[in-house]
Write an enzyme that holds these catalytic residues in place. Sequence first.
Site: not given
Ligand code: ADP
Length: 220
Positions: A13, A88, A127, A160, A171
């Site tokens: 994404k 999410r 990554r 990361r 996750r």
């Molecule tokens: P990925 O999509 O690869 O899991 P992101 O960079 O989008 O990683 O998100 C990393 C972290 O940030 C998540 O594991 C969570 O802790 C937090 N996070 C990001 N977006 C949200 C969201 N919409 N709601 C709750 N937590 C979020």
Amino acid sequence: MRLVLLGPPGAGKGTQAKLLSEKFNIPHISTGDMLRDEVREKTELGHKVAEFVKIGELVPDDIVIKVVIHRLSKPDAKAGFILDGFPRTLKQAEELNKALRELNISIDRVIYFQTTPEVSIKRLSGRRVCEGCGVNFHLINMPPKHEGICDFCGKELFLREDDKEETVKKRLEIYRKETVSLIDYYKNNGSLREVSGDLEANKLNSQLLKMFAEEKLIAK
Ligand code: ADP
Ligand code: ZN
């Protein structure tokens, strides 16, 4: 154009969001990036969310929703935006809907990136992220010119904390539990389009542009 990118971690994404944001000159709004910035800058919000982000758990809805709504109210989002990693949860989707309705706008398309857990795990464990400018590389798919060093700013690349295999598994589990239901939510209102997150990035990008043209979201 107003887009939501939906899909499991590691589905690509962020890569597509960046390409589309440059192409259409609209902001790439990644909640993950925004939250990590707050953590890095040690803000009050950063302190609140740091532990959740580190261990791969969702940050509480009310916090993330506030962050996104504030971001959407900035002038640059008037021309459109790409939401990456938000919503999410069902609650987030409903609150987003409410906020957009108040602004008299709606999401044009929700792009669902379909992929398998195997691909996600491979992508995320390979990554590497630049500590300086935040650009992503991949040890195999998108290696930097010099090992461990960012092509763009010369700073060091790192893995990361939440891309370690155990955390990635968690996750993916949270994705299945909290986020998968959004596929049906957006299917029901007709805005969902499915693509394969397994495609190579440029190929997927061409496919998306073709789809937007066919659906008359952009000129052919
Ligand atoms: P990925 O999509 O690869 O899991 P992101 O960079 O989008 O990683 O998100 C990393 C972290 O940030 C998540 O594991 C969570 O802790 C937090 N996070 C990001 N977006 C949200 C969201 N919409 N709601 C709750 N937590 C979020
Ligand atoms: Zn860099």
